[in-house]
Motif scaffolding. Structure first.
Motif, PDB file in Angstrom:
ATOM      1  N   GLY A  60      66.717  68.687 -16.076  1.00  0.00           N
ATOM      2  CA  GLY A  60      66.678  70.106 -15.776  1.00  0.00           C
ATOM      3  C   GLY A  60      65.292  70.704 -15.728  1.00  0.00           C
ATOM      4  O   GLY A  60      64.354  70.122 -15.171  1.00  0.00           O
ATOM      5  N   ILE A  61      65.181  71.874 -16.329  1.00  0.00           N
ATOM      6  CA  ILE A  61      63.959  72.656 -16.227  1.00  0.00           C
ATOM      7  C   ILE A  61      62.799  72.002 -16.973  1.00  0.00           C
ATOM      8  O   ILE A  61      61.641  72.163 -16.579  1.00  0.00           O
ATOM      9  N   ALA A  62      63.072  71.242 -18.026  1.00  0.00           N
ATOM     10  CA  ALA A  62      61.992  70.574 -18.765  1.00  0.00           C
ATOM     11  C   ALA A  62      61.275  69.563 -17.877  1.00  0.00           C
ATOM     12  O   ALA A  62      60.046  69.492 -17.865  1.00  0.00           O
ATOM     13  N   ALA A  63      62.026  68.801 -17.116  1.00  0.00           N
ATOM     14  CA  ALA A  63      61.425  67.797 -16.233  1.00  0.00           C
ATOM     15  C   ALA A  63      60.640  68.454 -15.101  1.00  0.00           C
ATOM     16  O   ALA A  63      59.528  68.023 -14.776  1.00  0.00           O
ATOM     17  N   LYS A  64      61.194  69.509 -14.533  1.00  0.00           N
ATOM     18  CA  LYS A  64      60.513  70.192 -13.429  1.00  0.00           C
ATOM     19  C   LYS A  64      59.244  70.891 -13.914  1.00  0.00           C
ATOM     20  O   LYS A  64      58.224  70.906 -13.218  1.00  0.00           O
ATOM     21  N   THR A  65      59.295  71.463 -15.103  1.00  0.00           N
ATOM     22  CA  THR A  65      58.113  72.109 -15.676  1.00  0.00           C
ATOM     23  C   THR A  65      57.020  71.083 -15.965  1.00  0.00           C
ATOM     24  O   THR A  65      55.837  71.334 -15.711  1.00  0.00           O
ATOM     25  N   ALA A  66      57.409  69.927 -16.480  1.00  0.00           N
ATOM     26  CA  ALA A  66      56.436  68.878 -16.766  1.00  0.00           C
ATOM     27  C   ALA A  66      55.774  68.384 -15.490  1.00  0.00           C
ATOM     28  O   ALA A  66      54.557  68.177 -15.454  1.00  0.00           O
ATOM     29  N   VAL A  67      56.544  68.210 -14.438  1.00  0.00           N
ATOM     30  CA  VAL A  67      55.971  67.760 -13.165  1.00  0.00           C
ATOM     31  C   VAL A  67      54.991  68.802 -12.628  1.00  0.00           C
ATOM     32  O   VAL A  67      53.885  68.461 -12.193  1.00  0.00           O
ATOM     33  N   ALA A  68      55.370  70.073 -12.675  1.00  0.00           N
ATOM     34  CA  ALA A  68      54.487  71.136 -12.175  1.00  0.00           C
ATOM     35  C   ALA A  68      53.206  71.224 -13.003  1.00  0.00           C
ATOM     36  O   ALA A  68      52.106  71.348 -12.445  1.00  0.00           O
ATOM     37  N   ALA A  69      53.323  71.156 -14.321  1.00  0.00           N
ATOM     38  CA  ALA A  69      52.143  71.231 -15.188  1.00  0.00           C
ATOM     39  C   ALA A  69      51.230  70.023 -14.981  1.00  0.00           C
ATOM     40  O   ALA A  69      50.006  70.157 -14.931  1.00  0.00           O
ATOM     41  N   ASN A  70      51.817  68.843 -14.847  1.00  0.00           N
ATOM     42  CA  ASN A  70      51.017  67.639 -14.624  1.00  0.00           C
ATOM     43  C   ASN A  70      50.317  67.682 -13.272  1.00  0.00           C
ATOM     44  O   ASN A  70      49.178  67.242 -13.146  1.00  0.00           O
ATOM     45  N   LEU A  71      50.990  68.227 -12.268  1.00  0.00           N
ATOM     46  CA  LEU A  71      50.382  68.344 -10.943  1.00  0.00           C
ATOM     47  C   LEU A  71      49.185  69.306 -10.975  1.00  0.00           C
ATOM     48  O   LEU A  71      48.121  69.002 -10.430  1.00  0.00           O
ATOM     49  N   LEU A  72      49.339  70.437 -11.643  1.00  0.00           N
ATOM     50  CA  LEU A  72      48.236  71.388 -11.769  1.00  0.00           C
ATOM     51  C   LEU A  72      47.048  70.776 -12.502  1.00  0.00           C
ATOM     52  O   LEU A  72      45.899  70.921 -12.077  1.00  0.00           O
ATOM     53  N   CYS A  73      47.315  70.085 -13.593  1.00  0.00           N
ATOM     54  CA  CYS A  73      46.233  69.454 -14.351  1.00  0.00           C
ATOM     55  C   CYS A  73      45.572  68.353 -13.528  1.00  0.00           C
ATOM     56  O   CYS A  73      44.352  68.219 -13.541  1.00  0.00           O
ATOM     57  N   LEU A  74      46.367  67.583 -12.805  1.00  0.00           N
ATOM     58  CA  LEU A  74      45.817  66.502 -11.992  1.00  0.00           C
ATOM     59  C   LEU A  74      44.890  67.039 -10.916  1.00  0.00           C
ATOM     60  O   LEU A  74      43.766  66.553 -10.741  1.00  0.00           O
ATOM     61  N   VAL A  75      45.313  68.072 -10.214  1.00  0.00           N
ATOM     62  CA  VAL A  75      44.483  68.648  -9.150  1.00  0.00           C
ATOM     63  C   VAL A  75      43.198  69.226  -9.725  1.00  0.00           C
ATOM     64  O   VAL A  75      42.097  68.974  -9.220  1.00  0.00           O
ATOM     65  N   PHE A  76      43.308  69.982 -10.805  1.00  0.00           N
ATOM     66  CA  PHE A  76      42.133  70.595 -11.417  1.00  0.00           C
ATOM     67  C   PHE A  76      41.168  69.541 -11.942  1.00  0.00           C
ATOM     68  O   PHE A  76      39.949  69.632 -11.738  1.00  0.00           O
ATOM     69  N   ALA A  77      41.687  68.516 -12.617  1.00  0.00           N
ATOM     70  CA  ALA A  77      40.825  67.471 -13.169  1.00  0.00           C
ATOM     71  C   ALA A  77      40.169  66.650 -12.065  1.00  0.00           C
ATOM     72  O   ALA A  77      39.007  66.247 -12.189  1.00  0.00           O
ATOM     73  N   LEU A  78      40.889  66.406 -10.975  1.00  0.00           N
ATOM     74  CA  LEU A  78      40.288  65.678  -9.850  1.00  0.00           C
ATOM     75  C   LEU A  78      39.155  66.465  -9.212  1.00  0.00           C
ATOM     76  O   LEU A  78      38.109  65.903  -8.873  1.00  0.00           O
ATOM     77  N   VAL A  79      39.348  67.768  -9.062  1.00  0.00           N
ATOM     78  CA  VAL A  79      38.296  68.604  -8.491  1.00  0.00           C
ATOM     79  C   VAL A  79      37.062  68.577  -9.395  1.00  0.00           C
ATOM     80  O   VAL A  79      35.931  68.422  -8.920  1.00  0.00           O
ATOM     81  N   LEU A  80      37.269  68.717 -10.704  1.00  0.00           N
ATOM     82  CA  LEU A  80      36.136  68.660 -11.636  1.00  0.00           C
ATOM     83  C   LEU A  80      35.453  67.298 -11.611  1.00  0.00           C
ATOM     84  O   LEU A  80      34.228  67.212 -11.619  1.00  0.00           O
ATOM     85  N   ALA A  81      36.250  66.237 -11.599  1.00  0.00           N
ATOM     86  CA  ALA A  81      35.682  64.893 -11.642  1.00  0.00           C
ATOM     87  C   ALA A  81      34.893  64.570 -10.381  1.00  0.00           C
ATOM     88  O   ALA A  81      33.822  63.963 -10.452  1.00  0.00           O
ATOM     89  N   LEU A  99      50.855  60.619 -16.327  1.00  0.00           N
ATOM     90  CA  LEU A  99      51.888  61.551 -16.788  1.00  0.00           C
ATOM     91  C   LEU A  99      52.707  62.078 -15.614  1.00  0.00           C
ATOM     92  O   LEU A  99      53.923  62.246 -15.718  1.00  0.00           O
ATOM     93  N   MET A 100      52.033  62.336 -14.504  1.00  0.00           N
ATOM     94  CA  MET A 100      52.725  62.807 -13.308  1.00  0.00           C
ATOM     95  C   MET A 100      53.733  61.766 -12.835  1.00  0.00           C
ATOM     96  O   MET A 100      54.872  62.090 -12.504  1.00  0.00           O
ATOM     97  N   TYR A 101      53.313  60.508 -12.801  1.00  0.00           N
ATOM     98  CA  TYR A 101      54.202  59.420 -12.397  1.00  0.00           C
ATOM     99  C   TYR A 101      55.405  59.314 -13.331  1.00  0.00           C
ATOM    100  O   TYR A 101      56.552  59.232 -12.877  1.00  0.00           O
ATOM    101  N   CYS A 102      55.144  59.341 -14.638  1.00  0.00           N
ATOM    102  CA  CYS A 102      56.230  59.204 -15.607  1.00  0.00           C
ATOM    103  C   CYS A 102      57.185  60.401 -15.582  1.00  0.00           C
ATOM    104  O   CYS A 102      58.403  60.227 -15.647  1.00  0.00           O
ATOM    105  N   SER A 103      56.621  61.595 -15.489  1.00  0.00           N
ATOM    106  CA  SER A 103      57.489  62.785 -15.497  1.00  0.00           C
ATOM    107  C   SER A 103      58.252  62.921 -14.188  1.00  0.00           C
ATOM    108  O   SER A 103      59.393  63.403 -14.193  1.00  0.00           O
TER     109      SER A 103
END
Length: 108
Positions: A60-81, A99-103
């Motif tokens: 449900g919503i826990a899985a979708k929230t985790a995917v969205a949060a991981n995607l945001l962190c991934l994009v931001f961290a990639l831009v910084l890196a 985490l994105m893959y697992c979630s």
């Protein structure tokens, strides 16, 4: 998959703890930079908590929230890196990608 997801969540909590603790040594005063650095560590901690909740209740919503949060962190961290050649951001991007893959595998 659950075991590797637990390791990735643990790695995110460790990364968040190190990042938050380093804010006291990198920025000795309580200026703007200190709070931005500390806030980033806390955001990584919240990301770990979201994934821990998803690990406990992977529907449900826990899985979708985790995917969205991981995607945001991934994009931001990639831009910084990539933009600033920042090694801790590259570590966060690597952990966020896993985490994105697992979630994403928990979404139904």
């Amino acid at each position: 998959m659950t075991g590797s997801y637990k390791w990735a969540v643990t790695a995110m909590f460790l990364l968040a703890g190190v990042h938050s603790l380093l804010s006291f040594t990198v920025y000795p005063g309580f200026g703007r930079e200190f709070f931005w650095f500390l806030g980033t560590g806390l955001a990584l901690c919240y990301l770990g908590a979201i994934n821990l909740i998803n690990l406990a209740h992977p529907r449900g919503i826990a899985a979708k929230t985790a995917v969205a949060a991981n995607l945001l962190c991934l994009v931001f961290a990639l831009v910084l890196a990539v933009r600033f050649r920042h090694i801790p951001a590259a570590l966060a991007a690597l952990d966020s990608a896993f985490l994105m893959y697992c979630s994403a595998r928990t979404v139904r």
